[in-house]
Design a protein around this motif. Structure first.
Motif, short mmCIF file in Angstrom:
data_model
loop_
_atom_site.label_atom_id
_atom_site.label_comp_id
_atom_site.label_asym_id
_atom_site.label_seq_id
_atom_site.Cartn_x
_atom_site.Cartn_y
_atom_site.Cartn_z
N GLU A 14 39.43 34.38 7.75
CA GLU A 14 37.91 34.04 7.87
C GLU A 14 37.66 32.85 9.25
O GLU A 14 36.93 33.07 10.13
N SER A 15 38.72 32.24 9.29
CA SER A 15 38.77 30.94 10.37
C SER A 15 39.36 31.92 11.74
O SER A 15 38.70 31.55 12.75
N ARG A 16 40.41 32.67 11.44
CA ARG A 16 40.99 33.18 12.76
C ARG A 16 39.87 33.99 13.35
O ARG A 16 39.64 33.94 14.50
N THR A 17 38.98 35.00 12.68
CA THR A 17 37.97 35.67 13.21
C THR A 17 36.79 34.75 13.86
O THR A 17 36.32 34.90 14.88
N ARG A 18 36.61 33.79 12.98
CA ARG A 18 35.44 32.80 13.64
C ARG A 18 35.86 32.23 14.92
O ARG A 18 35.27 32.02 15.80
N TYR A 19 37.12 31.85 15.10
CA TYR A 19 37.59 31.33 16.15
C TYR A 19 37.53 32.19 17.49
O TYR A 19 37.30 31.79 18.42
N PHE A 20 38.32 33.11 17.44
CA PHE A 20 38.29 34.15 18.39
C PHE A 20 36.90 34.66 18.80
O PHE A 20 36.90 34.80 20.08
N TYR A 21 35.82 34.58 17.76
CA TYR A 21 34.75 35.33 18.19
C TYR A 21 33.91 34.05 19.20
O TYR A 21 33.43 34.24 20.31
N GLN A 22 34.16 32.72 18.69
CA GLN A 22 33.46 31.59 19.15
C GLN A 22 34.11 31.49 20.74
O GLN A 22 33.49 31.16 21.58
N ALA A 23 35.55 31.72 20.70
CA ALA A 23 36.17 31.36 22.12
C ALA A 23 35.98 32.65 23.02
O ALA A 23 36.09 32.33 24.27
N TYR A 24 35.95 33.82 22.47
CA TYR A 24 36.27 34.98 23.37
C TYR A 24 34.97 36.11 23.20
O TYR A 24 35.12 36.98 23.80
N GLY A 25 34.21 35.86 22.33
CA GLY A 25 33.11 36.69 21.93
C GLY A 25 33.74 37.99 21.35
O GLY A 25 34.93 37.88 21.03
N GLY A 74 31.99 25.47 9.50
CA GLY A 74 32.13 26.69 9.11
C GLY A 74 33.67 27.38 8.89
O GLY A 74 33.91 28.55 8.60
N TYR A 75 34.49 26.43 9.20
CA TYR A 75 35.87 26.66 9.01
C TYR A 75 36.23 25.95 7.27
O TYR A 75 36.02 24.68 7.43
N PHE A 76 36.75 26.75 6.66
CA PHE A 76 37.27 25.97 5.49
C PHE A 76 38.59 25.22 5.73
O PHE A 76 38.88 24.03 5.53
N MET A 77 39.43 25.95 6.32
CA MET A 77 40.79 25.50 6.78
C MET A 77 41.50 26.25 7.69
O MET A 77 41.54 27.59 7.59
N PHE A 86 35.12 41.02 10.46
CA PHE A 86 35.09 41.45 11.98
C PHE A 86 33.54 41.81 12.30
O PHE A 86 33.16 41.44 13.36
N THR A 87 32.64 42.47 11.43
CA THR A 87 31.60 42.92 11.76
C THR A 87 30.31 41.64 11.57
O THR A 87 29.23 41.77 12.24
N ASN A 88 31.01 40.46 11.24
CA ASN A 88 29.97 39.37 11.05
C ASN A 88 30.98 38.20 11.10
O ASN A 88 30.97 37.51 10.04
N PRO A 89 31.32 37.88 12.28
CA PRO A 89 32.42 36.77 12.52
C PRO A 89 31.84 35.51 12.17
O PRO A 89 32.82 34.46 11.69
N LEU A 90 30.72 35.08 12.10
CA LEU A 90 30.16 33.71 11.56
C LEU A 90 29.71 33.58 10.24
O LEU A 90 28.87 32.74 9.99
N LYS A 91 30.01 34.84 9.48
CA LYS A 91 29.56 34.74 8.06
C LYS A 91 30.11 33.53 7.44
O LYS A 91 31.40 33.21 7.57
N GLN A 92 29.59 33.03 6.52
CA GLN A 92 29.95 31.91 5.64
C GLN A 92 31.19 32.15 4.84
O GLN A 92 31.39 33.36 4.32
#
Length: 335
Positions: free
Chosen positions: A264-275, A209-212, A319-325
């Motif tokens: 995109e990666s930053r948002t995904r990480y903070f959502y996965q790590a901290y909700g 889900g992370y490109f880089m 932000f509204t869809n943190p796990l979006k592709q």
């Protein structure tokens, strides 16, 4: 071995070294020139994954392999797509089975004895799921390569760029001082990292889900939750020619707008790590720090924080869809 069910088990090696090439054929060849002399006494397979460079990379690298007659040691895998850092490494990891996997950037040069020392360190420290070397510049000046986890408070520190705030929240500073003694850290740079096969078997492969960016800290955090530790071995030296595989650091220095995949990666990480609440806190604290640094810039023309163009807006990406592709870089003009 469910997490790695697609691994080729026909031949098993002690070590598989995965190098991703994306339009960096000369860097990859230079890396191989420094690497292969270190592998003569080891059971090793080097897997170069070309991430659909769409240039002459495959021809040049394969030509070098043929010329040097290292077909038994080095395999070139041409991907039909650019699946980013995680996807490219995962393809190399699944290519063949090994006890250890070394993920190695194409913009690296391996110093003498580094590979053997990383393996020896892993063998002697069974709790270490990942082992990293000292990264350095060609003149042997060390680079910061070991870190604390990113946190909402660390976002305040990074955007405020103010000594008072940095000192007040010192325990949240992400980059850690260079050490000359083996030490455990939260996470380490994946420019060069040795990973036990058991770690992949237990927690699965890297998150595609992370490109880089941020995929390395996410993987280390997942490994830590499973009981593995990240050990840094500074006696093993690897040159890292930063910026050879990504323009992000140079863009940040010039305060140019960073690529969409970073946010995109930053948002995904903070959502996965901290909700979601942690992601919101990270963005609000970053914004608070940005306001502080902006005020300082108004008060002093000599103060120039390296905050990138439009970053105050881009941190809200997905932000509204943190796990979006993620949007693939090839499709930015269509997004």
């Amino acid at each position: 071995m469910s997490a790695m069910s697609n691994v080729n088990t026909k031949n098993k090696f002690l070590l598989v070294i995965v190098i991703i090439n994306y339009k960096t054929p000369q860097l990859t060849i230079d890396c191989l020139e420094s690497l292969l002399p270190e592998l003569s006494d080891l059971s090793v397979k080097v897997v170069i994954v070309d991430n659909n460079s769409q240039d002459d990379s495959c021809e040049r690298i394969q030509g070098w392999i043929d010329q040097k007659d290292v077909l038994r040691q080095v395999d070139l895998v041409a991907s039909i797509e650019n699946s980013g850092f995680s996807g490219g490494n995962n393809r190399g990891i699944c290519y063949v089975e090994a006890d250890y996997y070394l993920l190695l950037n194409s913009d690296t040069l391996v110093r003498k004895g580094a590979i053997a020392l990383l393996l020896d360190t892993a063998c002697k420290n069974k709790q270490a799921g990942l082992v990293s070397p000292r990264l350095e510049w060609p003149d042997a000046t060390p680079q910061e390569s070991c870190f604390r986890y990113h946190s909402p408070v660390s976002q305040l520190i990074s955007s405020a760029k103010t000594g008072l705030i940095t000192r007040a929240f010192k325990k949240f500073v992400v980059p850690q001082p260079v050490s000359d003694t083996p030490s455990f850290y939260d996470w380490t740079s994946f420019a060069c990292v040795l990973v036990r096969a058991e770690v992949f078997e237990e927690i699965s492969l890297m998150d595609e889900g992370y490109f880089m960016y941020f995929e390395d800290v996410e993987f280390c955090q997942r490994a830590a939750k499973a009981g593995w530790r990240v050990l840094h071995q500074p006696a093993a030296h690897v040159v890292h020619l930063r910026g050879g595989t990504s323009p992000l650091k140079s863009q940040a220095r010039l305060r140019k707008r960073l690529p969409r995949y970073f946010y995109e990666s930053r948002t995904r990480y903070f959502y996965q790590a901290y909700g979601r609440s942690g992601l919101l806190a990270a963005n609000l604290l970053w914004t608070s720090g940005w306001l502080i640094s902006s005020l300082r810039r108004l008060l002093s023309s000599a103060y120039t924080p390296d905050i990138s163009e439009r970053q105050w807006r881009d941190i809200w990406t997905n932000f509204t869809n943190p796990l979006k592709q993620y949007v693939h870089p090839d499709n930015y003009d269509k997004a």
